[in-house]
Structures are given as C-alpha cells and as structure tokens.
Motif scaffolding. Structure first.
Motif, PDB file in Angstrom:
ATOM      1  N   SER A  21       0.824  -1.200   0.000  1.00  0.00           N
ATOM      2  CA  SER A  21       0.000   0.000   0.000  1.00  0.00           C
ATOM      3  C   SER A  21       0.864   1.258   0.000  1.00  0.00           C
ATOM      4  CB  SER A  21      -0.883   0.017   1.238  1.00  0.00           C
ATOM      5  OG  SER A  21      -1.519   1.254   1.329  1.00  0.00           O
ATOM      6  N   HIS A  22       0.438   2.217  -0.809  1.00  0.00           N
ATOM      7  CA  HIS A  22       1.167   3.480  -0.819  1.00  0.00           C
ATOM      8  C   HIS A  22       0.464   4.527   0.021  1.00  0.00           C
ATOM      9  CE1 HIS A  22       4.129   1.974  -3.520  1.00  0.00           C
ATOM     10  NE2 HIS A  22       3.190   1.493  -4.281  1.00  0.00           N
ATOM     11  N   ASP A  23      -0.615   4.111   0.680  1.00  0.00           N
ATOM     12  CA  ASP A  23      -1.326   5.002   1.583  1.00  0.00           C
ATOM     13  C   ASP A  23      -0.401   5.381   2.737  1.00  0.00           C
ATOM     14  OD1 ASP A  23      -2.903   6.137   3.502  1.00  0.00           O
ATOM     15  OD2 ASP A  23      -4.444   4.583   3.458  1.00  0.00           O
ATOM     16  N   MET A  24      -0.166   6.667   2.904  1.00  0.00           N
ATOM     17  CA  MET A  24       0.759   7.136   3.940  1.00  0.00           C
ATOM     18  C   MET A  24       0.292   6.750   5.345  1.00  0.00           C
ATOM     19  SD  MET A  24       3.326   8.586   2.481  1.00  0.00           S
ATOM     20  CE  MET A  24       4.104   9.748   3.597  1.00  0.00           C
ATOM     21  N   ASN A  25      -1.016   6.427   5.466  1.00  0.00           N
ATOM     22  CA  ASN A  25      -1.513   6.074   6.796  1.00  0.00           C
ATOM     23  C   ASN A  25      -1.282   4.613   7.140  1.00  0.00           C
ATOM     24  OD1 ASN A  25      -2.521   8.679   7.360  1.00  0.00           O
ATOM     25  ND2 ASN A  25      -4.252   8.263   5.996  1.00  0.00           N
ATOM     26  N   THR A  26      -0.894   3.806   6.152  1.00  0.00           N
ATOM     27  CA  THR A  26      -0.636   2.399   6.425  1.00  0.00           C
ATOM     28  C   THR A  26       0.690   2.275   7.156  1.00  0.00           C
ATOM     29  OG1 THR A  26      -1.781   1.771   4.413  1.00  0.00           O
ATOM     30  CG2 THR A  26      -0.392   0.107   5.405  1.00  0.00           C
ATOM     31  N   ARG A  27       0.650   1.703   8.332  1.00  0.00           N
ATOM     32  CA  ARG A  27       1.891   1.488   9.073  1.00  0.00           C
ATOM     33  C   ARG A  27       2.522   0.188   8.598  1.00  0.00           C
ATOM     34  NH1 ARG A  27       1.578   1.285  15.092  1.00  0.00           N
ATOM     35  NH2 ARG A  27       3.806   1.585  14.868  1.00  0.00           N
ATOM     36  N   GLN A  28       3.837   0.204   8.409  1.00  0.00           N
ATOM     37  CA  GLN A  28       4.544  -0.989   7.960  1.00  0.00           C
ATOM     38  C   GLN A  28       5.726  -1.263   8.878  1.00  0.00           C
ATOM     39  OE1 GLN A  28       5.428   0.085   3.827  1.00  0.00           O
ATOM     40  NE2 GLN A  28       3.826  -1.344   3.215  1.00  0.00           N
ATOM     41  N   PRO A  29       6.040  -2.537   9.101  1.00  0.00           N
ATOM     42  CA  PRO A  29       7.124  -2.865  10.031  1.00  0.00           C
ATOM     43  C   PRO A  29       8.511  -2.733   9.389  1.00  0.00           C
ATOM     44  CG  PRO A  29       6.208  -4.876   9.125  1.00  0.00           C
ATOM     45  CD  PRO A  29       5.395  -3.750   8.536  1.00  0.00           C
ATOM     46  N   ASN A  30       9.501  -2.522  10.242  1.00  0.00           N
ATOM     47  CA  ASN A  30      10.905  -2.580   9.816  1.00  0.00           C
ATOM     48  C   ASN A  30      11.509  -3.881  10.332  1.00  0.00           C
ATOM     49  OD1 ASN A  30      10.968   0.038   8.643  1.00  0.00           O
ATOM     50  ND2 ASN A  30      11.245   0.937  10.670  1.00  0.00           N
ATOM     51  N   ILE A  31      12.228  -4.567   9.459  1.00  0.00           N
ATOM     52  CA  ILE A  31      12.807  -5.870   9.773  1.00  0.00           C
ATOM     53  C   ILE A  31      14.322  -5.796   9.641  1.00  0.00           C
ATOM     54  CG2 ILE A  31      12.963  -8.287   8.988  1.00  0.00           C
ATOM     55  CD1 ILE A  31      10.084  -7.931   7.846  1.00  0.00           C
ATOM     56  N   LEU A  32      15.045  -6.273  10.652  1.00  0.00           N
ATOM     57  CA  LEU A  32      16.510  -6.352  10.536  1.00  0.00           C
ATOM     58  C   LEU A  32      16.931  -7.792  10.251  1.00  0.00           C
ATOM     59  CD1 LEU A  32      19.393  -5.186  10.804  1.00  0.00           C
ATOM     60  CD2 LEU A  32      19.221  -5.560  13.279  1.00  0.00           C
ATOM     61  N   LEU A  33      17.696  -7.963   9.172  1.00  0.00           N
ATOM     62  CA  LEU A  33      18.311  -9.265   8.872  1.00  0.00           C
ATOM     63  C   LEU A  33      19.796  -9.121   9.159  1.00  0.00           C
ATOM     64  CD1 LEU A  33      16.665 -10.101   5.411  1.00  0.00           C
ATOM     65  CD2 LEU A  33      15.876 -10.763   7.697  1.00  0.00           C
ATOM     66  N   THR A  34      20.279  -9.887  10.137  1.00  0.00           N
ATOM     67  CA  THR A  34      21.690  -9.766  10.479  1.00  0.00           C
ATOM     68  C   THR A  34      22.331 -11.154  10.585  1.00  0.00           C
ATOM     69  OG1 THR A  34      23.228  -8.610  11.969  1.00  0.00           O
ATOM     70  CG2 THR A  34      21.276  -9.587  12.994  1.00  0.00           C
ATOM     71  N   GLY A  35      23.635 -11.165  10.820  1.00  0.00           N
ATOM     72  CA  GLY A  35      24.383 -12.422  10.867  1.00  0.00           C
ATOM     73  C   GLY A  35      25.725 -12.249  10.177  1.00  0.00           C
TER      74      GLY A  35
END
Ligand code: DAT
Length: 182
Positions: free
Chosen positions: A7-21
């Motif tokens: 969604s490009h709706d600015m009101n849609t909250r989206q998570p941030n994911i960290l991939l590490t290793g």
C-alpha cells in the motif's frame, strides 16, 4: 504470492525488519526475495555506504573501508521512521533500537559457511575470522544485547529449504503485523 505490504497510503503502518548475521549466511538472498514477496523496501547497508561514501577511514588489516555509523544512521532515519524497510547488515548494535519491530539472526553451519566465503574469494585471516564469528555466535550475542530478547529470532540458513521456510515465516509475520497495526 500476493504482495502483503504494497500500500502506498501514507496512513498504512509498515514494520521494519533487521536481517543480520555473519557475512555469507544468506541475508542478501533472503532480504531481496522477502522484499519481492512483501512489497517492503530492501536496504543493504554495505551498498548504501558505498553509494554515499559513508566511510570513516580504512581498515588495513581487513583491507576494507570503515563504516561511518553516525552518517549511516542519519541517512536512513527518516525512511526508518516512515517504516516498511528490510535492513541487511552483518552487525546490529549501530542502529537505534526503536527502528526495528523484529530482528532475525541467520545462522549457517561452519563448514557450509567456510565453503561459501571461500568461493566469495575470502582467504587467510579474513576467512578464519568470519567463520569464528559464526562459531562464537558473535552477532547473535550482539543482537540480544542491543534489542529486547523477545524480538530476536535465530533462523537456520543452510539449504534452499531453509530459505523457503524462512521466507514463509517472515511473510506470515508481516501479514499479521500489518493486520494488527492497521
Ligand atoms: P550475506 O548477504 O549474508 O553475505 P548471501 O545472501 O550473499 O549472504 O549468500 C551467500 C551465499 O550463500 C550465496 O552464494 C547464496 C548462498 N545461500 C544463501 N542462502 C542460502 C541457503 N539458505 N541455502 C543455500 N545457499 C544459500
């Protein structure tokens, strides 16, 4: 598979994911495919630093530039605050804790990792140190120091089946997060 976070709706909250290793465990492979399947944006910190020359000196021992961590954080902060980013980096304690909703530490068996890094052209001390980093689970310990332990998950990354299973789990997690937060 349907995109779950496009969604490009600015009101849609989206998570941030960290991939590490440790280098070679499969962060880039997983991150790029995950971005395809979720619609989240993949950011490789190594590439970001290279493009913006976000360096602070040169490491003679490892023959590589030293990351300017403050400038990397400044460069990404606005994007991270907005959300919807998958970050790929072989370290995790340089980022603000508030950036991430979940942290995955990919893990690979030593012999497997050795082969992968060798075919990437790593030799000598660089090869040995990276394999040791995995043996001593250095990045996992860094992650549980830097983030709430319940946000940190280890994922096996030895086979194509592991990759597919990891993708499916993270896609499901993302769908659930979007449902719960919107
Ligand atoms: P990283 O980004 O952590 O350095 P990568 O994604 O470049 O690692 O992967 C390193 C190599 O290993 C590359 O040749 C692809 C391979 N690989 C990645 N994940 C794998 C998996 N689950 N099973 C087998 N090979 C994998």
């Amino acid at each position: 598979m349907a995109r779950v976070g496009c969604s490009h709706d600015m009101n849609t909250r989206q998570p941030n994911i960290l991939l590490t290793g440790t280098p070679g465990v499969g962060k880039t492979t997983l991150g790029k495919e995950l971005a395809q399947r979720t619609g989240l944006t993949y950011v490789n910190i190594g590439e970001l630093a290279q493009e913006g020359e976000l360096y602070d000196g040169y490491d003679e021992e490892y023959q590589c530039p030293i990351l300017d961590e403050d400038r990397v954080v400044d460069e990404l902060d606005e994007k991270m605050t907005h959300g919807g980013v998958i970050v790929d980096y072989h370290g995790c304690d340089l980022f603000p804790e508030r950036w991430f909703h979940i942290v995955f530490v990919l893990r690979t068996d030593n012999t497997q990792l050795y082969t992968r890094l060798e075919s990437r052209g790593y030799t000598g001390k660089k090869l040995q140190d990276n394999v040791q980093c995995e043996i001593f689970q250095t990045i996992y310990e860094e992650a549980i120091e830097a983030y709430k332990e319940e946000l940190v998950h280890q994922l096996p990354s030895n086979t194509p089946e592991d990759l597919e299973s990891n993708l499916e789990q993270i896609v499901q997690w993302t769908k659930r997060w979007l449902k719960d937060h919107n």
